[in-house]
Write an enzyme that holds these catalytic residues in place. Structure first.
Site, PDB file in Angstrom:
ATOM      1  N   GLU A 151      35.464  -0.564   8.279  1.00  0.00           N
ATOM      2  CA  GLU A 151      35.364  -0.429   6.825  1.00  0.00           C
ATOM      3  C   GLU A 151      36.002   0.880   6.371  1.00  0.00           C
ATOM      4  O   GLU A 151      36.696   0.925   5.354  1.00  0.00           O
ATOM      5  CB  GLU A 151      33.902  -0.469   6.411  1.00  0.00           C
ATOM      6  N   HIS A 164      33.002  -2.156  -5.481  1.00  0.00           N
ATOM      7  CA  HIS A 164      33.946  -1.167  -4.978  1.00  0.00           C
ATOM      8  C   HIS A 164      34.773  -1.836  -3.884  1.00  0.00           C
ATOM      9  O   HIS A 164      34.405  -2.888  -3.376  1.00  0.00           O
ATOM     10  CB  HIS A 164      33.215   0.075  -4.429  1.00  0.00           C
ATOM     11  N   HIS A 210      37.562  -1.823  -0.332  1.00  0.00           N
ATOM     12  CA  HIS A 210      37.931  -1.241   0.957  1.00  0.00           C
ATOM     13  C   HIS A 210      39.216  -1.896   1.439  1.00  0.00           C
ATOM     14  O   HIS A 210      39.510  -3.040   1.115  1.00  0.00           O
ATOM     15  CB  HIS A 210      36.860  -1.515   2.029  1.00  0.00           C
ATOM     16  N   CYS A 269      27.353   2.390  -3.511  1.00  0.00           N
ATOM     17  CA  CYS A 269      27.878   1.086  -3.097  1.00  0.00           C
ATOM     18  C   CYS A 269      27.202  -0.063  -3.839  1.00  0.00           C
ATOM     19  O   CYS A 269      27.588  -1.213  -3.699  1.00  0.00           O
ATOM     20  CB  CYS A 269      27.718   0.907  -1.590  1.00  0.00           C
ATOM     21  N   HIS A 316      33.439  -5.575  -2.996  1.00  0.00           N
ATOM     22  CA  HIS A 316      32.101  -6.144  -2.904  1.00  0.00           C
ATOM     23  C   HIS A 316      31.106  -5.187  -3.538  1.00  0.00           C
ATOM     24  O   HIS A 316      31.432  -4.065  -3.901  1.00  0.00           O
ATOM     25  CB  HIS A 316      31.722  -6.425  -1.442  1.00  0.00           C
ATOM     26  N   ASP A 374      41.042 -11.780   2.134  1.00  0.00           N
ATOM     27  CA  ASP A 374      42.021 -10.823   1.625  1.00  0.00           C
ATOM     28  C   ASP A 374      42.176 -10.932   0.112  1.00  0.00           C
ATOM     29  O   ASP A 374      42.368 -12.015  -0.436  1.00  0.00           O
ATOM     30  CB  ASP A 374      43.374 -11.042   2.302  1.00  0.00           C
ATOM     31  N   HIS A 375      42.079  -9.784  -0.540  1.00  0.00           N
ATOM     32  CA  HIS A 375      42.185  -9.663  -1.993  1.00  0.00           C
ATOM     33  C   HIS A 375      41.172 -10.541  -2.728  1.00  0.00           C
ATOM     34  O   HIS A 375      41.482 -11.168  -3.729  1.00  0.00           O
ATOM     35  CB  HIS A 375      43.608  -9.940  -2.475  1.00  0.00           C
TER      36      HIS A 375
END
Length: 142
Positions: free
Chosen positions: A126, A46, A48, A40, A21, A81-82
């Site tokens: 996070e 970037h 996580h 960020c 994100h 996810d992904h």
């Protein structure tokens, strides 16, 4: 309390999901976003490896493990996810994809899938240092 009486218990289930994100508010200038969000705010985003956990309150354990596993798949893994949260998840097209807002998104998604009143809290980790806990609280009016 008799041995047959139901006791309130809390069941916790966790999943790990990876997503990227960019912290960026459309209501701020590029300079203000950079000042507020720092690295960020990278235009390319970037990523996580988030840990999501839901805690539900139950009166009897029978059957809820299956419900909780299925709801985590539908509320967290499938939409998040992904994914690039800002581009792939419609909710974040207008909401900054902070961990706090991710927790709210997961809460709202789980509320639609679980029986009313059993969701106790949602936690989203996070990083090792940053964990958000959300219990469905209303916003604070100043």
């Amino acid at each position: 309390m008799s041995p047959r009486s139901a006791r309130l218990a809390r069941l916790s289930r966790s999943v790990t999901f990876s997503a990227c994100h960019r912290l960026h508010s459309k209501s701020l200038s590029d300079e203000e976003n950079l000042k507020l969000f720092g690295k960020c705010n990278n235009p390319n985003g970037h990523g996580h490896n988030y840990k999501g956990r839901k805690v539900i309150s139950i009166l009897a354990p029978a059957g809820f493990v299956v419900v909780t596993v299925l709801s985590l798949q539908e509320a967290i893994m499938e939409p998040l996810d992904h994914k690039n949260l800002d581009k792939d998840v419609p909710y974040f097209s207008e909401v900054v994809s902070t961990t706090e807002n991710i927790a709210v998104f997961i809460w709202d998604s789980l509320q639609k899938l679980l029986p009313q009143g059993i969701l106790y809290k949602v936690e989203v980790q996070e990083t090792e240092q940053n964990v958000v806990v959300y219990k469905g609280e209303e916003t604070i009016v100043k």
